[in-house]
Design a protein around this motif. Structure first.
Motif, PDB file in Angstrom:
ATOM      1  N   LEU A 161       0.844  -1.194   0.000  1.00  0.00           N
ATOM      2  CA  LEU A 161       0.000   0.000   0.000  1.00  0.00           C
ATOM      3  C   LEU A 161       0.880   1.244   0.000  1.00  0.00           C
ATOM      4  CD1 LEU A 161      -2.833   1.317   0.336  1.00  0.00           C
ATOM      5  CD2 LEU A 161      -2.359   1.350   2.778  1.00  0.00           C
ATOM      6  N   SER A 162       1.139   1.759  -1.173  1.00  0.00           N
ATOM      7  CA  SER A 162       1.902   3.012  -1.256  1.00  0.00           C
ATOM      8  C   SER A 162       0.947   4.138  -1.615  1.00  0.00           C
ATOM      9  CB  SER A 162       3.002   2.894  -2.305  1.00  0.00           C
ATOM     10  OG  SER A 162       2.456   2.853  -3.602  1.00  0.00           O
ATOM     11  N   MET A 163       1.370   5.331  -1.269  1.00  0.00           N
ATOM     12  CA  MET A 163       0.536   6.484  -1.564  1.00  0.00           C
ATOM     13  C   MET A 163       0.321   6.592  -3.073  1.00  0.00           C
ATOM     14  SD  MET A 163      -0.146   7.510   1.432  1.00  0.00           S
ATOM     15  CE  MET A 163      -0.675   9.215   1.662  1.00  0.00           C
ATOM     16  N   ARG A 164       1.328   6.309  -3.832  1.00  0.00           N
ATOM     17  CA  ARG A 164       1.188   6.405  -5.288  1.00  0.00           C
ATOM     18  C   ARG A 164       0.192   5.382  -5.813  1.00  0.00           C
ATOM     19  NH1 ARG A 164       6.397   7.830  -4.086  1.00  0.00           N
ATOM     20  NH2 ARG A 164       7.386   9.464  -5.319  1.00  0.00           N
ATOM     21  N   ARG A 165       0.283   4.160  -5.287  1.00  0.00           N
ATOM     22  CA  ARG A 165      -0.638   3.134  -5.767  1.00  0.00           C
ATOM     23  C   ARG A 165      -2.080   3.426  -5.347  1.00  0.00           C
ATOM     24  NH1 ARG A 165      -0.383  -3.394  -4.778  1.00  0.00           N
ATOM     25  NH2 ARG A 165      -2.504  -3.810  -5.494  1.00  0.00           N
ATOM     26  N   LEU A 166      -2.224   3.860  -4.115  1.00  0.00           N
ATOM     27  CA  LEU A 166      -3.562   4.206  -3.644  1.00  0.00           C
ATOM     28  C   LEU A 166      -4.135   5.352  -4.481  1.00  0.00           C
ATOM     29  CD1 LEU A 166      -5.931   4.112  -1.699  1.00  0.00           C
ATOM     30  CD2 LEU A 166      -4.599   5.505  -0.103  1.00  0.00           C
ATOM     31  N   ALA A 167      -3.305   6.343  -4.747  1.00  0.00           N
ATOM     32  CA  ALA A 167      -3.759   7.488  -5.545  1.00  0.00           C
ATOM     33  C   ALA A 167      -4.225   7.019  -6.929  1.00  0.00           C
ATOM     34  CB  ALA A 167      -2.635   8.513  -5.668  1.00  0.00           C
ATOM     35  N   ALA A 168      -3.439   6.144  -7.534  1.00  0.00           N
ATOM     36  CA  ALA A 168      -3.818   5.629  -8.849  1.00  0.00           C
ATOM     37  C   ALA A 168      -5.136   4.873  -8.769  1.00  0.00           C
ATOM     38  CB  ALA A 168      -2.704   4.740  -9.404  1.00  0.00           C
ATOM     39  N   ALA A 169      -5.305   4.116  -7.674  1.00  0.00           N
ATOM     40  CA  ALA A 169      -6.517   3.302  -7.534  1.00  0.00           C
ATOM     41  C   ALA A 169      -7.769   4.165  -7.429  1.00  0.00           C
ATOM     42  CB  ALA A 169      -6.405   2.387  -6.306  1.00  0.00           C
ATOM     43  N   VAL A 170      -7.655   5.330  -6.812  1.00  0.00           N
ATOM     44  CA  VAL A 170      -8.838   6.177  -6.667  1.00  0.00           C
ATOM     45  C   VAL A 170      -8.883   7.287  -7.717  1.00  0.00           C
ATOM     46  CG1 VAL A 170      -9.095   5.715  -4.206  1.00  0.00           C
ATOM     47  CG2 VAL A 170      -7.697   7.651  -4.958  1.00  0.00           C
ATOM     48  N   GLY A 171      -7.891   7.280  -8.624  1.00  0.00           N
ATOM     49  CA  GLY A 171      -7.924   8.238  -9.715  1.00  0.00           C
ATOM     50  C   GLY A 171      -7.490   9.642  -9.344  1.00  0.00           C
TER      51      GLY A 171
ATOM     52  N   GLY B 202      -3.918  12.224  -8.138  1.00  0.00           N
ATOM     53  CA  GLY B 202      -2.472  12.312  -8.082  1.00  0.00           C
ATOM     54  C   GLY B 202      -2.006  11.952  -6.685  1.00  0.00           C
ATOM     55  N   ALA B 203      -0.779  11.506  -6.597  1.00  0.00           N
ATOM     56  CA  ALA B 203      -0.288  11.016  -5.312  1.00  0.00           C
ATOM     57  C   ALA B 203      -0.411  12.091  -4.234  1.00  0.00           C
ATOM     58  CB  ALA B 203       1.167  10.562  -5.446  1.00  0.00           C
ATOM     59  N   MET B 204       0.002  13.278  -4.551  1.00  0.00           N
ATOM     60  CA  MET B 204       0.048  14.306  -3.512  1.00  0.00           C
ATOM     61  C   MET B 204      -1.336  14.785  -3.092  1.00  0.00           C
ATOM     62  SD  MET B 204       3.008  14.263  -2.737  1.00  0.00           S
ATOM     63  CE  MET B 204       2.879  15.500  -1.464  1.00  0.00           C
ATOM     64  N   THR B 205      -2.324  14.511  -3.934  1.00  0.00           N
ATOM     65  CA  THR B 205      -3.685  14.931  -3.590  1.00  0.00           C
ATOM     66  C   THR B 205      -4.198  14.201  -2.362  1.00  0.00           C
ATOM     67  OG1 THR B 205      -4.050  15.321  -5.919  1.00  0.00           O
ATOM     68  CG2 THR B 205      -5.992  15.215  -4.523  1.00  0.00           C
ATOM     69  N   LEU B 206      -3.688  12.973  -2.147  1.00  0.00           N
ATOM     70  CA  LEU B 206      -4.122  12.213  -0.975  1.00  0.00           C
ATOM     71  C   LEU B 206      -3.865  12.980   0.316  1.00  0.00           C
ATOM     72  CD1 LEU B 206      -2.945   8.609  -1.890  1.00  0.00           C
ATOM     73  CD2 LEU B 206      -5.256   9.537  -1.942  1.00  0.00           C
ATOM     74  N   TYR B 207      -2.872  13.828   0.279  1.00  0.00           N
ATOM     75  CA  TYR B 207      -2.508  14.523   1.516  1.00  0.00           C
ATOM     76  C   TYR B 207      -3.496  15.618   1.879  1.00  0.00           C
ATOM     77  CZ  TYR B 207       1.813  11.904   1.520  1.00  0.00           C
ATOM     78  OH  TYR B 207       2.721  10.892   1.559  1.00  0.00           O
ATOM     79  N   THR B 208      -4.478  15.873   1.001  1.00  0.00           N
ATOM     80  CA  THR B 208      -5.557  16.767   1.416  1.00  0.00           C
ATOM     81  C   THR B 208      -6.673  15.979   2.104  1.00  0.00           C
ATOM     82  OG1 THR B 208      -6.793  16.580  -0.662  1.00  0.00           O
ATOM     83  CG2 THR B 208      -5.071  18.251  -0.550  1.00  0.00           C
ATOM     84  N   TYR B 209      -6.626  14.657   1.997  1.00  0.00           N
ATOM     85  CA  TYR B 209      -7.623  13.824   2.666  1.00  0.00           C
ATOM     86  C   TYR B 209      -7.130  13.341   4.016  1.00  0.00           C
ATOM     87  CZ  TYR B 209     -10.143  13.628  -1.772  1.00  0.00           C
ATOM     88  OH  TYR B 209     -10.842  13.953  -2.897  1.00  0.00           O
ATOM     89  N   VAL B 210      -5.823  13.129   4.092  1.00  0.00           N
ATOM     90  CA  VAL B 210      -5.231  12.406   5.209  1.00  0.00           C
ATOM     91  C   VAL B 210      -3.843  13.009   5.456  1.00  0.00           C
ATOM     92  CG1 VAL B 210      -3.888  10.286   5.263  1.00  0.00           C
ATOM     93  CG2 VAL B 210      -6.389  10.163   5.221  1.00  0.00           C
ATOM     94  N   PRO B 211      -3.449  13.197   6.705  1.00  0.00           N
ATOM     95  CA  PRO B 211      -2.185  13.904   6.949  1.00  0.00           C
ATOM     96  C   PRO B 211      -0.948  13.151   6.440  1.00  0.00           C
ATOM     97  CG  PRO B 211      -3.544  13.841   8.931  1.00  0.00           C
ATOM     98  CD  PRO B 211      -4.177  12.919   7.942  1.00  0.00           C
ATOM     99  N   GLY B 212      -1.013  11.854   6.410  1.00  0.00           N
ATOM    100  CA  GLY B 212       0.148  11.073   5.970  1.00  0.00           C
ATOM    101  C   GLY B 212      -0.183   9.599   5.992  1.00  0.00           C
ATOM    102  N   ARG B 213       0.771   8.798   5.634  1.00  0.00           N
ATOM    103  CA  ARG B 213       0.501   7.372   5.522  1.00  0.00           C
ATOM    104  C   ARG B 213       0.155   6.756   6.877  1.00  0.00           C
ATOM    105  NH1 ARG B 213       2.739   2.277   5.543  1.00  0.00           N
ATOM    106  NH2 ARG B 213       2.200   0.933   3.800  1.00  0.00           N
ATOM    107  N   ASN B 214       0.885   7.130   7.908  1.00  0.00           N
ATOM    108  CA  ASN B 214       0.619   6.555   9.228  1.00  0.00           C
ATOM    109  C   ASN B 214      -0.814   6.806   9.677  1.00  0.00           C
ATOM    110  OD1 ASN B 214       3.170   5.538   9.449  1.00  0.00           O
ATOM    111  ND2 ASN B 214       3.960   7.255  10.661  1.00  0.00           N
TER     112      ASN B 214
END
Lengths: 254, 254
Positions: A54-64, A66-78
């Motif tokens: 489970l990498s941020m890049r893979r998760l980002a791709a799975a939900v369509g 960009g990788a860095m966009t995930l950080y507006t949903y969640v502070p970080g991987r932990n």
DNA sequence: GTCATCTCCGTACGTCGTACGAAGTAGAAG
DNA sequence: CTTCTACTTCGTACGACGTACGGAGATGAC
């Protein structure tokens, strides 16, 4: 409102405490997804390929995204992983506990944990989580304790008994997962590995004497058709633990 | 000699089977170190900072070699870890088992495992290791079984009883390690974390009702001065498990 | 003396989490 | 209606990781 030392806390309880002091409307574009959807997608990846995959890049791709966009949903991987734990646990509806069957209740606490960890083996890789933390974890702890309420244990013993049952069940699931993992990575079952290495092992171990390990290992291998059988270990261990707990209760209530 | 499907096996047994079919002298320069020294250095790093902090580059720097030179000692990182496990286990001399004290023997099996895992917490992160594998692992399994030989269990039950005791002890050590880990990473003890988040938690949990969790959690917190107390869990759980095992033996031998 | 084989290691590739800053969007304020 | 400002989205970049590859130098075998 004081500072929140742990950034996961408010996020964890986002559904029971809808919004602390945040404005009701937010400027800028709407988020294309919800935190729940992101976490669900992450759980799906971890269920299939493990937490390591489970990498941020893979998760980002799975939900369509960009990788860095995930950080507006969640502070970080932990923090994402913490959310995953609570959300995954929340998926199982906690079964009703049989009122007049203490043994059944104890077994149910263990077996529920076992089933959940089997469904989400990556739960075993999450160690640093402070207990309670999320709403579903808290619900679960309450449910586990209710299996032991009023049977004659003091509060500390209730907590320890729950830990014992839940820890044991997790440990069996861990052993089972390790076998599957080894099988997947090596491409061989336990039995195949044993056969492929039998000659080397035999040669190498001939230099020492292992009378008990040899005898027991062979018996186990023949009975299990593998090096171990988590299902039987669960049955055997749970029976002993529940026996021990019930005996302790008997001695206390005498 | 057939192919060795598992590249770790011969390396693991290198001291008991000095050299398979390798020539007695090797061309080229002597290796500056021994495999043992490399593995010892790796164990030291993992003991101090965990398995995650053990990188090939860092290990190489610690022993004064270039990173890629390590690959002439060890096929890869995974194989190194397998060697570390066996070498770390080999450091403890297995204590003598009291001949006429079954309870003492069972407890000793569990407590020995507990001590070793406490000394090398990274052992808990090594999951994919096939059982037996190395000489010290095999010695240990033989020793564990000898604690249960001749007490009236069949071979399968001996194996399962050992698994139960060892798994339980490992699990307690795991919980203890998780607490220390969380403390190290967050810079706060359990108690400090609790106090820092008390207000947020109180606000957030006020939306639901946790009568048992609240009561038991508070009792545990006051008694432990932390969210959990692995020492007491060890004592409580081990007593129940040994009770259960002895009761099972009584029932069988009746 | 020549050659095969070994140790040692620098470089490079594709992975990871995430810091930073730019570009575009939409509610709030004038 | 315009301007401001907060927000989402995302490309690029940095320093870590394991390790494949190939070169340089050393040493025993012939």
């Amino acid at each position: 409102m004081p500072a929140d030392p742990d950034p996961s806390l408010r996020l964890l309880w986002r559904h029971v405490v809808p919004s602390g002091d945040a404005p009701t409307t937010r400027r800028g574009p709407q988020q294309r997804l919800s935190v729940d959807e992101v976490v669900d997608a992450a759980i799906e990846i971890a269920d299939r390929d493990g937490l390591g995959a489970l990498s941020m890049r893979r998760l980002a791709a799975a939900v369509g995204l960009g990788a860095m966009t995930l950080y507006t949903y969640v502070p970080g991987r932990n923090e994402l992983v913490v959310l995953m734990v609570d959300q995954a646990l929340g998926r199982t509806e906690l079964p009703a506990l049989p009122a007049d069957d203490l043994r059944g209740r104890l077994e149910l606490v263990a077996l529920t944990q076992y089933a959940d960890v089997r469904a989400h083996p990556w739960l075993l890789d999450v160690s640093g989580v402070r207990p309670w933390l999320g709403p579903h974890m808290a619900d679960r702890y309450e449910w586990q304790l209710s299996a032991l309420e009023g049977v004659g244990l003091d509060d500390l013993e209730m907590d320890q008994a729950v830990s014992l049952l839940v820890g044991f069940a997790s440990n069996i699931a861990r052993a089972e997962h390790a076998v599957r993992q080894a099988q997947r990575e090596s491409g061989m079952t336990d039995l195949e590995w044993w056969q492929a290495n039998a000659e080397t092992l035999g040669e190498v171990m001939a230099h020492r004497s292992y009378p008990l390990a040899g005898r027991v290992g062979q018996a186990a291998g023949e009975a299990y058709q593998a090096a171990s059988d988590p299902g039987r270990e669960l049955e055997f261990g749970l029976a002993r633990i529940v026996d021990g707990l019930l005996a302790h209760l008997d001695a206390k209530n005498r």
